[in-house]
Structures are given as structure tokens and as C-alpha cells.
Design a protein around this motif. Sequence first.
Motif, PDB file in Angstrom:
ATOM      1  N   GLU A 134       1.096  -0.929  21.769  1.00  0.00           N
ATOM      2  CA  GLU A 134       2.093  -1.895  22.220  1.00  0.00           C
ATOM      3  C   GLU A 134       1.511  -3.260  22.569  1.00  0.00           C
ATOM      4  OE1 GLU A 134       5.070  -2.360  26.021  1.00  0.00           O
ATOM      5  OE2 GLU A 134       4.714  -0.344  25.252  1.00  0.00           O
ATOM      6  N   THR A 135       0.311  -3.292  23.107  1.00  0.00           N
ATOM      7  CA  THR A 135      -0.177  -4.555  23.669  1.00  0.00           C
ATOM      8  C   THR A 135      -1.309  -5.213  22.895  1.00  0.00           C
ATOM      9  OG1 THR A 135      -1.766  -3.460  25.139  1.00  0.00           O
ATOM     10  CG2 THR A 135       0.469  -3.831  26.000  1.00  0.00           C
ATOM     11  N   SER A 136      -1.979  -4.481  22.010  1.00  0.00           N
ATOM     12  CA  SER A 136      -3.119  -5.063  21.313  1.00  0.00           C
ATOM     13  C   SER A 136      -2.675  -6.179  20.381  1.00  0.00           C
ATOM     14  CB  SER A 136      -3.854  -3.994  20.498  1.00  0.00           C
ATOM     15  OG  SER A 136      -4.903  -4.595  19.777  1.00  0.00           O
ATOM     16  N   LYS A 137      -3.444  -7.235  20.397  1.00  0.00           N
ATOM     17  CA  LYS A 137      -3.185  -8.343  19.474  1.00  0.00           C
ATOM     18  C   LYS A 137      -4.109  -8.260  18.256  1.00  0.00           C
ATOM     19  CE  LYS A 137      -1.461 -11.497  23.022  1.00  0.00           C
ATOM     20  NZ  LYS A 137      -0.421 -10.606  23.325  1.00  0.00           N
ATOM     21  N   ASP A 138      -4.945  -7.235  18.238  1.00  0.00           N
ATOM     22  CA  ASP A 138      -5.849  -7.032  17.120  1.00  0.00           C
ATOM     23  C   ASP A 138      -5.047  -6.760  15.843  1.00  0.00           C
ATOM     24  OD1 ASP A 138      -8.868  -6.295  16.409  1.00  0.00           O
ATOM     25  OD2 ASP A 138      -7.522  -4.886  15.385  1.00  0.00           O
ATOM     26  N   ARG A 139      -5.323  -7.498  14.793  1.00  0.00           N
ATOM     27  CA  ARG A 139      -4.560  -7.398  13.547  1.00  0.00           C
ATOM     28  C   ARG A 139      -4.636  -6.003  12.938  1.00  0.00           C
ATOM     29  NH1 ARG A 139      -6.995 -11.312  10.362  1.00  0.00           N
ATOM     30  NH2 ARG A 139      -7.959  -9.729   9.083  1.00  0.00           N
ATOM     31  N   GLU A 140      -5.823  -5.416  12.926  1.00  0.00           N
ATOM     32  CA  GLU A 140      -5.968  -4.091  12.327  1.00  0.00           C
ATOM     33  C   GLU A 140      -5.213  -3.033  13.136  1.00  0.00           C
ATOM     34  OE1 GLU A 140      -8.619  -6.176  12.638  1.00  0.00           O
ATOM     35  OE2 GLU A 140      -8.840  -6.641  10.514  1.00  0.00           O
ATOM     36  N   ILE A 141      -5.311  -3.099  14.450  1.00  0.00           N
ATOM     37  CA  ILE A 141      -4.576  -2.141  15.289  1.00  0.00           C
ATOM     38  C   ILE A 141      -3.077  -2.321  15.092  1.00  0.00           C
ATOM     39  CG2 ILE A 141      -3.986  -1.534  17.685  1.00  0.00           C
ATOM     40  CD1 ILE A 141      -6.967  -1.930  18.341  1.00  0.00           C
ATOM     41  N   GLN A 142      -2.630  -3.555  15.048  1.00  0.00           N
ATOM     42  CA  GLN A 142      -1.193  -3.792  14.873  1.00  0.00           C
ATOM     43  C   GLN A 142      -0.701  -3.277  13.525  1.00  0.00           C
ATOM     44  OE1 GLN A 142       1.405  -4.638  16.925  1.00  0.00           O
ATOM     45  NE2 GLN A 142      -0.277  -4.099  18.295  1.00  0.00           N
ATOM     46  N   SER A 143      -1.543  -3.301  12.503  1.00  0.00           N
ATOM     47  CA  SER A 143      -1.106  -2.794  11.198  1.00  0.00           C
ATOM     48  C   SER A 143      -0.906  -1.275  11.235  1.00  0.00           C
ATOM     49  CB  SER A 143      -2.097  -3.201  10.096  1.00  0.00           C
ATOM     50  OG  SER A 143      -3.318  -2.513  10.245  1.00  0.00           O
ATOM     51  N   TYR A 144      -1.491  -0.603  12.230  1.00  0.00           N
ATOM     52  CA  TYR A 144      -1.329   0.844  12.381  1.00  0.00           C
ATOM     53  C   TYR A 144      -0.595   1.222  13.668  1.00  0.00           C
ATOM     54  CZ  TYR A 144      -4.622   1.277   8.554  1.00  0.00           C
ATOM     55  OH  TYR A 144      -5.235   1.197   7.331  1.00  0.00           O
ATOM     56  N   ALA A 145       0.050   0.277  14.287  1.00  0.00           N
ATOM     57  CA  ALA A 145       0.693   0.519  15.582  1.00  0.00           C
ATOM     58  C   ALA A 145       1.712   1.657  15.523  1.00  0.00           C
ATOM     59  CB  ALA A 145       1.350  -0.758  16.102  1.00  0.00           C
ATOM     60  N   LYS A 146       2.512   1.699  14.481  1.00  0.00           N
ATOM     61  CA  LYS A 146       3.520   2.773  14.384  1.00  0.00           C
ATOM     62  C   LYS A 146       2.851   4.142  14.263  1.00  0.00           C
ATOM     63  CE  LYS A 146       7.348   0.064  12.666  1.00  0.00           C
ATOM     64  NZ  LYS A 146       8.232  -0.271  11.589  1.00  0.00           N
ATOM     65  N   ALA A 147       1.795   4.228  13.484  1.00  0.00           N
ATOM     66  CA  ALA A 147       1.085   5.499  13.335  1.00  0.00           C
ATOM     67  C   ALA A 147       0.402   5.899  14.649  1.00  0.00           C
ATOM     68  CB  ALA A 147       0.048   5.409  12.216  1.00  0.00           C
ATOM     69  N   ILE A 148      -0.217   4.944  15.317  1.00  0.00           N
ATOM     70  CA  ILE A 148      -0.866   5.227  16.602  1.00  0.00           C
ATOM     71  C   ILE A 148       0.162   5.746  17.598  1.00  0.00           C
ATOM     72  CG2 ILE A 148      -2.046   4.182  18.597  1.00  0.00           C
ATOM     73  CD1 ILE A 148      -3.376   2.236  16.529  1.00  0.00           C
ATOM     74  N   GLU A 149       1.292   5.085  17.654  1.00  0.00           N
ATOM     75  CA  GLU A 149       2.381   5.510  18.548  1.00  0.00           C
ATOM     76  C   GLU A 149       2.862   6.911  18.165  1.00  0.00           C
ATOM     77  OE1 GLU A 149       5.402   5.225  21.481  1.00  0.00           O
ATOM     78  OE2 GLU A 149       3.957   3.631  21.085  1.00  0.00           O
ATOM     79  N   PHE A 150       3.072   7.144  16.880  1.00  0.00           N
ATOM     80  CA  PHE A 150       3.565   8.441  16.416  1.00  0.00           C
ATOM     81  C   PHE A 150       2.606   9.570  16.802  1.00  0.00           C
ATOM     82  CE2 PHE A 150       3.561  11.834  13.203  1.00  0.00           C
ATOM     83  CZ  PHE A 150       4.875  12.283  13.324  1.00  0.00           C
ATOM     84  N   TYR A 151       1.319   9.381  16.581  1.00  0.00           N
ATOM     85  CA  TYR A 151       0.340  10.443  16.831  1.00  0.00           C
ATOM     86  C   TYR A 151      -0.085  10.540  18.303  1.00  0.00           C
ATOM     87  CZ  TYR A 151      -0.161  10.974  11.801  1.00  0.00           C
ATOM     88  OH  TYR A 151       0.082  11.207  10.474  1.00  0.00           O
ATOM     89  N   SER A 152       0.317   9.592  19.128  1.00  0.00           N
ATOM     90  CA  SER A 152      -0.156   9.549  20.514  1.00  0.00           C
ATOM     91  C   SER A 152       0.108  10.840  21.289  1.00  0.00           C
ATOM     92  CB  SER A 152       0.469   8.361  21.259  1.00  0.00           C
ATOM     93  OG  SER A 152       1.865   8.549  21.403  1.00  0.00           O
TER      94      SER A 152
END
Length: 162
Positions: A134-152
Motif C-alpha cells: 500500500e505505501t511503497s513508492k518503489d516502482r518494482e514493488i508497485q508493479s506487483y502490489a496486487k500480487a503482494i496483497e493477494f498472497y499476504s
Amino acid sequence: MDNLEMALSLRHQKEFVKSNRLLMNLAKENLNDAVIQYQCAWSLDILGLEVKAVPHYEAALKLGLPDEDAKGAFLGLGSTYRTIGEYEKSKRTLEAGLARFPEDKALLVFRAMSFYNLGQHDLAMESLLKIIAETSKDREIQSYAKAIEFYSDKLDKIFLES
């Protein structure tokens, strides 16, 4: 400048011992002043005197604080409980803070640390992963934000084709 302002000014100047002396005296003289109790607790924490800080944090929260100070007091007390090994009290305090300030990310992070200490590693990881997504401004993390959230909350789940 009154004594509270002087103590806060000394803290700002990194004169932590002098600031604490003033605040300890103020706290003794003003037992029913929530802000002074909170500032005293904070000054004890800075000096590594966490156990002595606890009653001041507790008093400040019981007496009632303005919102910004209350956020700091919930976080300070919750963190202090954790550092002295009172993990369940830590979690309860941080959750009380989150009940009042549900969007506060710092409270969520500190609660995740309490989850970890309580052996609730899944909840700790879930919480931290959601915050990162939700909070990272890192481009690579943001490109996977939905997956990170889903697997959390599915870190132990194995996905096999059927």
C-alpha cells in the motif's frame, strides 16, 4: 517560556537528561496533566528507562490526550511493553490505538512486531506485506502490489493445479 516548553526545547537540543529532570518534576507536580505525563514517559523512553515510562504512558492515556499525542502515547506504550517482554499487553495497546486511529501505519507496523514476538508470524508478515504493497513508492514493488496483497494472507498455501 514555561517549564514544559523548556523541557521540550532541551529535548529538541538533545539535552535528554536535563529535559527528563524537568519533566519528572513537572509530572510529580501535575499528576492530572495528560500531556505532561506523556512527555515524561517519552523522555524516560529516550533514556532507555522503559519500565519507568510505563506508568506515565498509562496515566496519560487514562487522563485523555489530544489526537496527535494520543497516537504517540499508544505507539510509545505499545512499543515499550514489547521491549520489556509484555507482548500481549503490547498487542492490546496497539490494537486500542488502531481502534481509535485505524489508518495509522506506524501502529500497524509496531503491532506486527508484537505479532512476531507472540509467535504469530503469519499475522506479522501479512500486516507488513499489506503495508508495503500500500505505501511503497518503489516502482518494482508497485508493479506487483496486487500480487503482494493477494498472497499476504496465503503464505503457507500451496497452489497446485487440479
